[in-house]
Write an enzyme that holds these catalytic residues in place. Structure first.
Site, mmCIF file in Angstrom:
data_model
loop_
_atom_site.group_PDB
_atom_site.id
_atom_site.type_symbol
_atom_site.label_atom_id
_atom_site.label_comp_id
_atom_site.label_asym_id
_atom_site.label_seq_id
_atom_site.Cartn_x
_atom_site.Cartn_y
_atom_site.Cartn_z
ATOM 1 N N GLU A 3 0.818 -1.213 0.000
ATOM 2 C CA GLU A 3 0.000 0.000 0.000
ATOM 3 C C GLU A 3 0.850 1.260 0.000
ATOM 4 O O GLU A 3 1.943 1.303 0.587
ATOM 5 C CB GLU A 3 -0.935 0.010 1.218
ATOM 6 C CG GLU A 3 -2.030 -1.035 1.120
ATOM 7 C CD GLU A 3 -2.999 -1.023 2.287
ATOM 8 O OE1 GLU A 3 -4.175 -1.359 2.081
ATOM 9 O OE2 GLU A 3 -2.585 -0.679 3.413
ATOM 10 N N CYS B 179 0.610 -1.612 15.584
ATOM 11 C CA CYS B 179 0.674 -1.319 14.151
ATOM 12 C C CYS B 179 0.136 -2.482 13.319
ATOM 13 O O CYS B 179 0.520 -3.640 13.521
ATOM 14 C CB CYS B 179 2.123 -1.032 13.753
ATOM 15 S SG CYS B 179 2.337 -0.566 12.028
ATOM 16 N N CYS C 297 -1.801 6.701 10.092
ATOM 17 C CA CYS C 297 -0.577 6.160 10.680
ATOM 18 C C CYS C 297 -0.863 4.886 11.456
ATOM 19 O O CYS C 297 -1.746 4.840 12.304
ATOM 20 C CB CYS C 297 0.054 7.209 11.596
ATOM 21 S SG CYS C 297 1.580 6.681 12.369
ATOM 22 N N CYS D 298 6.286 -6.661 7.468
ATOM 23 C CA CYS D 298 7.242 -6.019 8.383
ATOM 24 C C CYS D 298 7.556 -6.969 9.522
ATOM 25 O O CYS D 298 6.655 -7.601 10.087
ATOM 26 C CB CYS D 298 6.633 -4.719 8.926
ATOM 27 S SG CYS D 298 7.747 -3.789 10.014
ATOM 28 N N CYS E 72 5.557 -4.190 15.930
ATOM 29 C CA CYS E 72 5.123 -3.222 16.934
ATOM 30 C C CYS E 72 3.676 -3.526 17.302
ATOM 31 O O CYS E 72 2.834 -3.772 16.433
ATOM 32 C CB CYS E 72 5.257 -1.796 16.397
ATOM 33 S SG CYS E 72 6.971 -1.327 16.040
ATOM 34 N N CYS F 73 3.125 8.756 1.208
ATOM 35 C CA CYS F 73 3.621 7.870 2.254
ATOM 36 C C CYS F 73 3.998 6.552 1.581
ATOM 37 O O CYS F 73 3.137 5.827 1.075
ATOM 38 C CB CYS F 73 2.563 7.651 3.326
ATOM 39 S SG CYS F 73 3.104 6.557 4.664
#
Length: 345
Positions: free
Chosen positions: A90, A117, A336, A110, A114, A103
């Site tokens: 994305e 996230c 975010c 990933c 975290c 962005c």
């Protein structure tokens, strides 16, 4: 085949020399593909037919394909892009008064995991290649040109899916390409690379001589909270991270941004604000406060507006420069911490 969108200018010059061409051919190709928006080598009229045949045989100008497009009520656009191998990633376009901000994702999935996230819910499949990151910008630029010939991406934040410093070399080539005056000519101070705190790469970055901005995903004022939110802190705790940030600031003479997501009852108390102020004392940094954006797979909650503003006021009272980040695209999961690496939601 070699995708020319992935070639930093010095590497492209070497490729041209290896092809028996002059080094200036690299700048000529940059002009065609970035300034004149050529989509095929056959359009390049000032390059000999014979060398165009070589380009067609050995090189490509492939871009990611738009698999899905979502438009927020605030005008934010989120694209799910399909890459050449079928992987999906994305990218987001945010519209500010001062320009159009992209962005950019740097990995498919990933590994930082975290806790707050969405991106970390899907393990890293691979790094994005340079041409794929450049392709994110070019696809967005194509959309903007459909609106107006004068519109284009003016600012870039490498804050999408992935940890940029876990794909360090490719990200460095990417920022050099988009910054190059004959490529996308995006000013260095209009480009920000974010990291969750890989200290050895922060130190390496400080030696690059780049004026590109650095952001640190901090999100906690002490190791106890940060260990719960960010696994990376167990490898690079705050007593290692903060000195590395100060060293970077001294070497690069650049101010760092600390990103701090405010999560209700976790890291948003006045005491936490005082701890944060003490932690970053001596840094030339400022703090970007981000009210938490919900992710369905966890139970974290957004801090109240009252708590967010009380936290901000306390930082300012303590002499810390801080702002609250403007929110974009939360209604399409483009804010975010909400980006993912696959189409199923």
């Amino acid at each position: 085949m070699i995708n020319l969108y992935g070639q930093e200018i010095k590497k492209l010059e070497k490729l041209m020399l290896d092809e028996g061409q002059k080094a200036y051919r690299a700048t000529q190709l940059y002009t065609w593909i970035y300034e004149k928006h050529a989509t095929s080598f056959d359009e390049m009229s000032d390059i000999s037919l014979r060398f165009r045949e070589v380009l067609n045989e050995k090189y490509t100008l492939d871009l990611p394909k738009i698999f899905k497009k979502q438009v927020s009520s605030d005008g934010t656009i989120k694209l799910l892009l399909e890459l050449q191998d079928g992987a999906k990633v994305e990218t987001v376009l945010m519209r500010y008064s001062y320009g159009n901000v992209a962005c950019v994702s740097s990995q498919v999935g990933c590994n930082m995991a975290c806790a707050f996230c969405a991106s970390g819910l899907f393990k890293k499949q691979r790094n994005l290649e340079v041409e794929e990151m450049v392709g994110e910008i070019l696809v967005l630029n194509n959309l903007l040109r459909e609106e107006s010939l004068e519109k284009h991406i003016t600012h870039v934040v490498v804050m999408g899916t992935g940890e940029p410093f876990d794909n360090y070399d490719n990200v460095m080539d990417f920022v050099r390409i988009i910054n190059h005056p004959k490529a996308l000519a995006i000013g260095a101070r209009h480009i920000t690379v974010s990291t969750c705190g890989i200290v050895d790469k922060i130190k390496k970055y400080s030696e690059e001589g780049l004026q590109i901005n650095l952001a640190i995903s901090l999100h906690a004022p002490n190791n106890q909270i940060r260990n719960k939110l960010m696994k990376i802190n167990k490898a690079y705790p705050l007593e290692v991270l903060i000195p590395a940030v100060k060293e970077y600031e001294q070497k690069a003479n650049r101010r760092v941004t600390f990103e701090y997501i405010l999560i209700k009852g976790v890291n948003d108390s006045i005491e936490n604000a005082d701890e944060l102020s003490k932690l970053i004392k001596g840094c030339m940094a400022y703090v970007n406060l981000i009210p938490y954006n919900p992710v369905m797979e966890n139970e974290f909650q957004r801090s109240s507006d009252k708590a967010v503003h009380a936290f901000l006021d306390r930082l300012i009272k303590n002499g810390v420069t801080a702002t609250i980040r403007k929110e974009f695209g939360s209604d399409i999961d483009a804010a975010c911490g909400q980006l993912r690496a696959k189409s199923e939601k």
